[in-house]
Design a protein around this motif. Structure first.
Motif, short mmCIF file in Angstrom:
data_model
loop_
_atom_site.label_atom_id
_atom_site.label_comp_id
_atom_site.label_asym_id
_atom_site.label_seq_id
_atom_site.Cartn_x
_atom_site.Cartn_y
_atom_site.Cartn_z
N LYS A 58 162.74 56.92 109.41
CA LYS A 58 161.60 56.41 108.39
C LYS A 58 160.35 56.15 108.97
O LYS A 58 159.55 55.97 108.13
CB LYS A 58 162.13 55.00 108.00
CG LYS A 58 163.68 55.15 107.03
CD LYS A 58 164.01 53.88 106.89
CE LYS A 58 165.48 54.07 106.11
NZ LYS A 58 165.78 52.72 105.32
N ARG A 60 156.90 57.94 110.47
CA ARG A 60 156.20 59.07 110.27
C ARG A 60 154.76 58.72 110.36
O ARG A 60 154.28 57.69 109.91
CB ARG A 60 156.70 59.94 109.01
CG ARG A 60 156.17 59.12 107.56
CD ARG A 60 156.96 59.59 106.64
NE ARG A 60 156.61 59.13 105.29
CZ ARG A 60 156.69 58.00 104.70
NH1 ARG A 60 157.61 57.15 105.54
NH2 ARG A 60 156.29 57.60 103.74
N THR A 100 161.43 59.04 102.56
CA THR A 100 160.10 59.71 102.87
C THR A 100 159.51 61.07 102.13
O THR A 100 158.48 61.66 102.54
CB THR A 100 160.34 60.27 104.41
OG1 THR A 100 161.18 61.41 104.57
CG2 THR A 100 160.74 59.00 105.33
N ARG A 102 157.43 62.22 99.73
CA ARG A 102 156.33 61.73 98.91
C ARG A 102 156.02 62.67 98.09
O ARG A 102 155.53 62.23 96.87
CB ARG A 102 155.12 61.43 99.88
CG ARG A 102 155.37 60.27 100.89
CD ARG A 102 155.81 59.17 99.84
NE ARG A 102 156.08 57.98 100.70
CZ ARG A 102 157.09 57.22 100.71
NH1 ARG A 102 158.29 57.81 99.91
NH2 ARG A 102 157.47 56.26 101.49
#
Length: 169
Positions: A58, A60, A100, A102
């Motif tokens: 998680k 990044r 994650t 997006r």
């Protein structure tokens, strides 16, 4: 892997400053943790176990402006669709908010905004639960993209809409 003071993203917590590694004794064993401090809440610290691949996954790096532009131009970000089944929709939105992906989150925002426009034309309103998911997703995207775009969080939404084009078409 990370350098002191790097700005990273951690799950749905927005930008965080990497403070370094810290060792702690847990259940009698020494364990290493990444220490992250959310920029929005400097009094908070996240300790992420270095040996937990799910938690580490998680973390990044902030995307660059060109990476953001490519993400917004991707098919994934532009795949607008409305899930009619409320339970499936809620589960999908929860997963997008905590994950994650997006581009998927941007697609969700666009889908909900398009559906809200559709309902408005019929004199109806979006369900409050969908409004809440939309607000949370917009806040998260604004927090995460403001730094790489050199914008304030309030400016991110209009900038993204401009990049995405007219969603009511």
């Amino acid at each position: 892997m990370f350098s002191q003071d790097d700005i990273l993203l951690y799950g749905a917590h927005g930008p965080c400053r990497y403070l370094g590694l810290e060792e702690r004794r847990v259940n009698g064993k020494r364990q290493a943790f990444y220490v992250l401090e959310p920029l929005a809440r400097a009094e908070t610290r996240f300790l992420i176990p270095t040996e937990n691949p799910t938690a580490v996954g998680k973390i990044r790096r902030l995307p660059s402006k060109p990476e953001v532009e490519r993400m917004l131009a991707s098919e994934r970000a532009r795949a607008y669709s409305w899930e009619v089944d409320e339970n499936k929709r809620k589960n999908l939105y929860r997963a997008l908010l905590s994950g994650t992906d997006r581009a998927g989150l941007v697609s969700m925002i666009c889908s909900v905004e398009c559906y809200r426009l559709f309902l408005r034309e019929q004199g109806r309103k979006l369900h409050q639960c969908d409004e809440n998911f939309l607000r949370d997703a917009q806040r998260l995207i604004a927090q995460e993209l403001a730094l790489p775009l050199g914008l304030t969080p309030d400016q991110v939404g209009p900038w993204v809409r401009e990049q995405m084009g007219d969603m009511s078409a």
